[in-house]
Design an enzyme around this catalytic site. Sequence first.
Site, PDB file in Angstrom:
ATOM      1  N   SER A 224      35.676  38.548  18.418  1.00 61.39           N
ATOM      2  CA  SER A 224      34.987  37.671  19.358  1.00 61.39           C
ATOM      3  C   SER A 224      35.164  36.206  18.975  1.00 61.39           C
ATOM      4  CB  SER A 224      33.507  38.074  19.428  1.00 61.39           C
ATOM      5  OG  SER A 224      32.895  37.496  20.556  1.00 61.39           O
ATOM      6  N   ASP A 450      35.051  44.926  28.441  1.00 61.35           N
ATOM      7  CA  ASP A 450      34.295  44.096  27.496  1.00 61.35           C
ATOM      8  C   ASP A 450      33.406  43.120  28.261  1.00 61.35           C
ATOM      9  OD1 ASP A 450      33.448  42.205  25.536  1.00 61.35           O
ATOM     10  OD2 ASP A 450      35.211  42.655  24.321  1.00 61.35           O
ATOM     11  N   HIS A 478      32.100  45.905  23.602  1.00 58.49           N
ATOM     12  CA  HIS A 478      32.628  44.656  23.065  1.00 58.49           C
ATOM     13  C   HIS A 478      33.484  44.916  21.834  1.00 58.49           C
ATOM     14  CE1 HIS A 478      33.036  40.508  22.169  1.00 58.49           C
ATOM     15  NE2 HIS A 478      32.245  40.521  21.119  1.00 58.49           N
TER      16      HIS A 478
END
Length: 508
Positions: A224, A450, A478
Amino acid sequence: MRAPRRHLSVIAALGSAALLLGACSTATAPAPAINSAPADSAAIPAGLEKFYTQELDWASCGGVLLCTELTVPMDYDDPSGKTMTLALNKRPGGKNAAGSLLVNPGGPGASGLETVREAVPNMFGQDLQRGFDVVGFDPRGVGSSTPVTCEQPAEQDAGRAEQFDPGSDAGIEEMRRDSAEYAALCAERTGDALGFVDTISAARDMDVIRSALGDKTLNYLGYSYGTSLGANYAQLFPQNVGRMVLDGALDPTLGNNEITMGQALGFENEIRAYMQDCLDSGDCPFSGELEDALDQLRELFAEVEAEPLVGSDGRSVPIIDFVNGFIVPLYDNSTWPMLTEALRNVMAGNVDDIQYFADLTAGRESDGSYTGNGTAAFSAINCLDYPMDADIPTMRAEAQELAQAAPTIGKYLAYGAVGCQDWKHPATGNPAPLTAEGAAPIVVIGTTGDPATPYAWSQALAEQLSSASLVTYEGHGHTAYGRSNDCIANAVESYFLDGTVPADGLTC
């Protein structure tokens, strides 16, 4: 709705670690000037020799873990000035370990120390754990590294209980006053370091870490927001890139408003997928067709917005805390049943499960203490990385667009710019493409469902990076490595262990 200084956070729970992700930052900077170096070592940026040649003093810190600290300049443009301290830990690999693998879980504001301590044993394959010393670090401003400090636990509890109405000018003015007080508190309690917790500086820290670890190149796994750190590192130091995986990527060309809209759409789509799964299960607290159930969920949100719920411990759970708790199980479809149970309990008058998830996002323990400083670091890093426009007509127009595009979740992502309006230090970030010309092969992983880092962002980063291969995980949740399937695990681990670059376009 509550003040945007504590507005909706995007959270990921990977293994047992709570990894803050939120509205994520990107920035770019020119590569630093470097001195020549022997062929068997990486070059050292001019003026930074004393930092790059540090010797790390590792000490046992529980089980197999070793911990140490590293010193970096507060301001890379003034390396003779003040310094900051970074906290590192590692899980030593086997006797034939091929150097270090640096890990960042995201955020901004998530702790790499916690990831290596808690999550790595369950997420990483055994061969990968033996093949490298897996190293975690808290980036500057985060956790055990020179931290951003804003509120004490009682103050944070009080802030989370606040609720404002941005629908009126008076409500926005109240939000601005509250955010200005918070910004002043952060500046007072953090000091000069508050102006130097940007992503570019953190990416430069990673090269000091690489050198201190004794590695010629950086092997790195970033999730991320950690993909922003990795991509910026590759842009700054392409010659020092080793094997790099960027999982759940950010598009570095996007500004704050585009990031917010992307996440609003991502979560709206995931809410629809969750709700359909809930209805199909035959044991769902909502009923009817999909649109009927979504209307019922929105009515529930409206009820909480009108009158905050109260947990069994007496604490208020206003709408933003409620929504923060609601989205946590959306990060992994294996936890969707937990969300269903939590919502069923809410409808029976018990909000404790949702409150627990909201506490997880904030780092609150059951005894009222807070671990880490994720909320404070989240604000500080984003306010530096992104220019934001807090003009009222502009924010109202953006709020309307968010509500139209994402009718369930969008309104709760609006008005975030207020939180940075009175920040002591102006934004230094400049969203722009990252190409990392000359870097070794980089693997970008995107997950089609996601919610926090939409798949299109991974596609965009892979297209920009000159040496990237895109790997796609077809699924929900995610990020992918450590929570998806054997195809992803084999691609990542073969790349790190053997140097086998997965084919561009591999779909798992």
